[in-house]
Design a protein around this motif. Structure first.
Motif, PDB file in Angstrom:
ATOM      1  N   ASP A   1       0.816  -1.214   0.000  1.00  0.00           N
ATOM      2  CA  ASP A   1       0.000   0.000   0.000  1.00  0.00           C
ATOM      3  C   ASP A   1       0.852   1.266   0.000  1.00  0.00           C
ATOM      4  OD1 ASP A   1       1.039  -0.279   2.520  1.00  0.00           O
ATOM      5  OD2 ASP A   1      -0.861  -0.052   3.584  1.00  0.00           O
ATOM      6  N   CYS A   2       2.042   1.213  -0.589  1.00  0.00           N
ATOM      7  CA  CYS A   2       2.933   2.375  -0.579  1.00  0.00           C
ATOM      8  C   CYS A   2       2.555   3.422  -1.625  1.00  0.00           C
ATOM      9  CB  CYS A   2       4.392   1.947  -0.760  1.00  0.00           C
ATOM     10  SG  CYS A   2       4.776   1.224  -2.378  1.00  0.00           S
ATOM     11  N   LEU A   3       1.648   3.088  -2.556  1.00  0.00           N
ATOM     12  CA  LEU A   3       1.220   4.025  -3.585  1.00  0.00           C
ATOM     13  C   LEU A   3      -0.234   4.428  -3.357  1.00  0.00           C
ATOM     14  CD1 LEU A   3       2.779   2.370  -6.778  1.00  0.00           C
ATOM     15  CD2 LEU A   3       3.747   4.186  -5.355  1.00  0.00           C
ATOM     16  N   HIS A   4      -0.599   5.571  -3.891  1.00  0.00           N
ATOM     17  CA  HIS A   4      -1.948   6.087  -3.705  1.00  0.00           C
ATOM     18  C   HIS A   4      -2.927   5.418  -4.675  1.00  0.00           C
ATOM     19  CE1 HIS A   4      -5.039   9.046  -2.654  1.00  0.00           C
ATOM     20  NE2 HIS A   4      -5.312   9.137  -3.942  1.00  0.00           N
ATOM     21  N   GLY A   5      -4.043   4.957  -4.162  1.00  0.00           N
ATOM     22  CA  GLY A   5      -5.132   4.500  -5.011  1.00  0.00           C
ATOM     23  C   GLY A   5      -5.086   3.059  -5.455  1.00  0.00           C
ATOM     24  N   ILE A   6      -4.011   2.330  -5.171  1.00  0.00           N
ATOM     25  CA  ILE A   6      -3.937   0.925  -5.582  1.00  0.00           C
ATOM     26  C   ILE A   6      -3.248   0.097  -4.499  1.00  0.00           C
ATOM     27  CG2 ILE A   6      -3.797   1.433  -8.061  1.00  0.00           C
ATOM     28  CD1 ILE A   6      -0.780   0.599  -7.790  1.00  0.00           C
ATOM     29  N   THR A   7      -3.466  -1.194  -4.590  1.00  0.00           N
ATOM     30  CA  THR A   7      -2.702  -2.162  -3.810  1.00  0.00           C
ATOM     31  C   THR A   7      -1.793  -2.891  -4.777  1.00  0.00           C
ATOM     32  OG1 THR A   7      -4.494  -2.460  -2.211  1.00  0.00           O
ATOM     33  CG2 THR A   7      -2.819  -4.200  -2.334  1.00  0.00           C
ATOM     34  N   LEU A   8      -0.493  -2.832  -4.542  1.00  0.00           N
ATOM     35  CA  LEU A   8       0.438  -3.502  -5.454  1.00  0.00           C
ATOM     36  C   LEU A   8       0.174  -5.001  -5.487  1.00  0.00           C
ATOM     37  CD1 LEU A   8       3.855  -1.756  -4.658  1.00  0.00           C
ATOM     38  CD2 LEU A   8       2.496  -1.526  -6.749  1.00  0.00           C
ATOM     39  N   ARG A   9       0.216  -5.556  -6.667  1.00  0.00           N
ATOM     40  CA  ARG A   9       0.132  -7.009  -6.810  1.00  0.00           C
ATOM     41  C   ARG A   9       1.390  -7.632  -6.217  1.00  0.00           C
ATOM     42  NH1 ARG A   9      -1.574  -6.826 -13.248  1.00  0.00           N
ATOM     43  NH2 ARG A   9      -3.607  -5.819 -12.949  1.00  0.00           N
ATOM     44  N   ASP A  10       1.292  -8.907  -5.860  1.00  0.00           N
ATOM     45  CA  ASP A  10       2.432  -9.560  -5.214  1.00  0.00           C
ATOM     46  C   ASP A  10       3.676  -9.526  -6.089  1.00  0.00           C
ATOM     47  OD1 ASP A  10       1.303 -11.249  -7.066  1.00  0.00           O
ATOM     48  OD2 ASP A  10       1.245 -13.018  -5.767  1.00  0.00           O
ATOM     49  N   TYR A  11       3.520  -9.770  -7.388  1.00  0.00           N
ATOM     50  CA  TYR A  11       4.703  -9.786  -8.257  1.00  0.00           C
ATOM     51  C   TYR A  11       5.241  -8.376  -8.478  1.00  0.00           C
ATOM     52  CZ  TYR A  11       1.677  -8.298 -12.133  1.00  0.00           C
ATOM     53  OH  TYR A  11       0.807  -7.603 -12.929  1.00  0.00           O
ATOM     54  N   GLN A  12       4.373  -7.352  -8.448  1.00  0.00           N
ATOM     55  CA  GLN A  12       4.851  -5.982  -8.593  1.00  0.00           C
ATOM     56  C   GLN A  12       5.737  -5.588  -7.416  1.00  0.00           C
ATOM     57  OE1 GLN A  12       1.035  -4.037  -8.976  1.00  0.00           O
ATOM     58  NE2 GLN A  12       1.186  -3.926 -11.217  1.00  0.00           N
ATOM     59  N   LEU A  13       5.313  -5.956  -6.216  1.00  0.00           N
ATOM     60  CA  LEU A  13       6.112  -5.674  -5.031  1.00  0.00           C
ATOM     61  C   LEU A  13       7.416  -6.458  -5.071  1.00  0.00           C
ATOM     62  CD1 LEU A  13       6.379  -4.283  -2.284  1.00  0.00           C
ATOM     63  CD2 LEU A  13       5.126  -6.214  -1.279  1.00  0.00           C
ATOM     64  N   ASP A  14       7.341  -7.719  -5.489  1.00  0.00           N
ATOM     65  CA  ASP A  14       8.538  -8.554  -5.576  1.00  0.00           C
ATOM     66  C   ASP A  14       9.517  -7.990  -6.603  1.00  0.00           C
ATOM     67  OD1 ASP A  14      10.193 -10.801  -5.076  1.00  0.00           O
ATOM     68  OD2 ASP A  14       9.365 -11.827  -6.824  1.00  0.00           O
ATOM     69  N   ALA A  15       9.000  -7.562  -7.761  1.00  0.00           N
ATOM     70  CA  ALA A  15       9.856  -6.993  -8.803  1.00  0.00           C
ATOM     71  C   ALA A  15      10.529  -5.719  -8.314  1.00  0.00           C
ATOM     72  CB  ALA A  15       9.034  -6.707 -10.061  1.00  0.00           C
ATOM     73  N   ALA A  16       9.761  -4.841  -7.664  1.00  0.00           N
ATOM     74  CA  ALA A  16      10.327  -3.586  -7.168  1.00  0.00           C
ATOM     75  C   ALA A  16      11.428  -3.846  -6.147  1.00  0.00           C
ATOM     76  CB  ALA A  16       9.222  -2.723  -6.562  1.00  0.00           C
ATOM     77  N   ARG A  17      11.207  -4.790  -5.258  1.00  0.00           N
ATOM     78  CA  ARG A  17      12.218  -5.091  -4.237  1.00  0.00           C
ATOM     79  C   ARG A  17      13.481  -5.678  -4.857  1.00  0.00           C
ATOM     80  NH1 ARG A  17       8.208  -7.498   0.543  1.00  0.00           N
ATOM     81  NH2 ARG A  17       7.865  -5.479   1.577  1.00  0.00           N
ATOM     82  N   GLN A  18      13.312  -6.578  -5.837  1.00  0.00           N
ATOM     83  CA  GLN A  18      14.491  -7.169  -6.468  1.00  0.00           C
ATOM     84  C   GLN A  18      15.283  -6.123  -7.262  1.00  0.00           C
ATOM     85  OE1 GLN A  18      14.348 -11.018  -8.342  1.00  0.00           O
ATOM     86  NE2 GLN A  18      12.456 -11.584  -7.282  1.00  0.00           N
ATOM     87  N   LEU A  19      14.568  -5.253  -7.972  1.00  0.00           N
ATOM     88  CA  LEU A  19      15.245  -4.204  -8.730  1.00  0.00           C
ATOM     89  C   LEU A  19      15.956  -3.223  -7.802  1.00  0.00           C
ATOM     90  CD1 LEU A  19      12.431  -3.588 -11.348  1.00  0.00           C
ATOM     91  CD2 LEU A  19      14.738  -4.367 -11.907  1.00  0.00           C
ATOM     92  N   LEU A  20      15.291  -2.836  -6.723  1.00  0.00           N
ATOM     93  CA  LEU A  20      15.900  -1.907  -5.778  1.00  0.00           C
ATOM     94  C   LEU A  20      17.153  -2.507  -5.157  1.00  0.00           C
ATOM     95  CD1 LEU A  20      15.659   0.830  -4.391  1.00  0.00           C
ATOM     96  CD2 LEU A  20      14.272  -0.278  -2.624  1.00  0.00           C
ATOM     97  N   ASN A  21      17.082  -3.770  -4.813  1.00  0.00           N
ATOM     98  CA  ASN A  21      18.232  -4.442  -4.222  1.00  0.00           C
ATOM     99  C   ASN A  21      19.396  -4.530  -5.207  1.00  0.00           C
ATOM    100  OD1 ASN A  21      19.625  -5.900  -2.181  1.00  0.00           O
ATOM    101  ND2 ASN A  21      19.142  -7.804  -3.252  1.00  0.00           N
TER     102      ASN A  21
END
Length: 386
Positions: A26-46
């Motif tokens: 829930d880090c973005l406004h108006g949506i709930t990130l899908r599980d793979y979206q959160l996973d992708a963001a974390r892997q890319l950030l890392n």
């Protein structure tokens, strides 16, 4: 360094790992990130640098927004896109998800903000834009273009501790192309295919029908064949118009390659709308907005091939032919979102078996549909069916 006796330590990947804690569903406004979206963001950030190879309808802009949310404290964010339509779409979506003002560079606008979306061609004279040369993070949408000379030249002049590329078909098997792309973004870090999205229920299974076209064989060069057997083919164009009229309550998108072809089909289909690259960005935005709201027949050139979000499309008619796997998947991806009634995308394409070149292209598109696991059938047509 070993040779001269210098002590050193190499840190790979996890230098900014602690920032992944900022990311949540829930880090973005108006949506709930899908599980793979959160996973992708974390892997890319890392990883800090890398490519997300994700099929259309995966929500790449939301992943970019999540990464911006995590890295914005590090400094300015630069999102690079390839067209005017994508620039305006990205600005709108990022402002909505991040609840901040997003700047633009392109389409006659130069407004640099903490987060700025820029068209690649508008960065050609990068020395005149000193306020964007040192971004903390760079995001390249449709990064399969990244090996082009203009991308390489511009990216070589930008900093960016975080560098990310996003595309559904980013590598093409050509060693030089792939290495050039990796040199500015890093390697593939995350992958997600159409089949994954369909299996998870985020994308609908498209139903593809290829219609054979009954015409005399022409042993001519490609340009002549394309003009005679696709653009000016009375039977083929009449059949396309008939297919469009069968779906009066749906949003129908007909893809053409040439403006002349679009004008012919527009004359054949009453009340249809034709949009192409010669139209202003303001008009194209109006048409895209209408496509999201109103059923009807919309005809477009390849300006809608990449990234443009039109979730309401129910019927796609591939009138353009062609053999590009990337173009096929981009066009199909425009309508893969599951509709409210649970239905999927209906796709009409053609087996143009009237010329060697056109037949080869038709077979290559058929191979793409089969390889992607789409429901695919071939139907015969004849001149009396129009």
């Amino acid at each position: 360094l070993d040779a001269v006796g210098v002590d050193y330590h190499v840190t790979v990947g996890d230098l900014y790992f602690e920032q992944t804690a900022i990311l949540s569903v829930d880090c973005l406004h108006g949506i709930t990130l899908r599980d793979y979206q959160l996973d992708a963001a974390r892997q890319l950030l890392n990883a800090r640098r890398g490519i997300a190879k994700m099929a259309t309808n995966a929500g790449k802009t939301e992943i970019i927004a999540a990464l911006i949310h995590a890295t914005l404290p590090e400094g300015m964010q630069l999102v690079i896109v390839s067209s005017v339509d994508l620039m305006h779409q990205a600005q709108e979506r990022l402002q909505k998800r991040l609840q901040i003002n997003v700047g633009l560079i392109g389409d006659g606008v130069r407004d640099v903000q903490e987060v700025t979306v820029a068209i690649i061609n508008s960065l050609a004279n990068i020395s005149s834009l000193p306020d964007i040369i040192t971004p903390a993070a760079i995001y390249i949408d449709e990064c399969h273009h990244g090996a082009a000379t203009r991308y390489l030249e511009i990216m070589s002049k930008l900093s960016g501790r975080f560098r990310y590329g996003f595309s559904g078909t980013q590598l093409n098997g050509d060693i030089l192309h792939d290495l050039q792309l990796i040199s500015i973004t890093g390697p593939v870090v995350y992958e997600l295919a159409n089949a994954d999205l369909i299996a998870a229920g985020y994308s609908a299974q498209p139903s593809v029908t290829l219609h054979t076209i009954d015409n005399d064989w022409q042993e001519v060069d490609f340009q002549t064949a394309y003009a005679n057997l696709i653009v000016h083919n009375v039977h083929r164009n009449g059949y396309i118009a008939q297919l469009a009229r069968q779906h009066t309550d749906a949003v129908v998108l007909i893809i053409v390659s040439r403006i002349e072809h679009g004008k012919i089909l527009q004359r054949l289909i009453p009340n249809s709308v034709f949009v192409n690259g010669s139209h202003s960005s303001e008009y194209r935005i109006i048409v895209l907005d209408d496509m999201r709201k109103y059923p009807g027949v919309y005809i477009a050139t390849n300006i809608f091939d990449e990234g443009v979000d039109v979730p309401a499309i129910s019927v796609l008619i591939m009138a353009a032919g062609g053999k590009s796997r990337r173009a096929v998947l981009q066009r199909i991806g425009r309508g893969l979102r599951v509709k409210e009634d649970g239905s999927g995308l209906i796709v009409h394409d053609f087996i143009d078996d009237t010329n060697d070149y056109l037949l080869d292209h038709s077979e290559e598109r058929l191979d793409v549909y089969i390889e992607e696991g789409f429901e695919t059938t071939v139907e015969a047509t004849n001149s009396q069916s129009v």
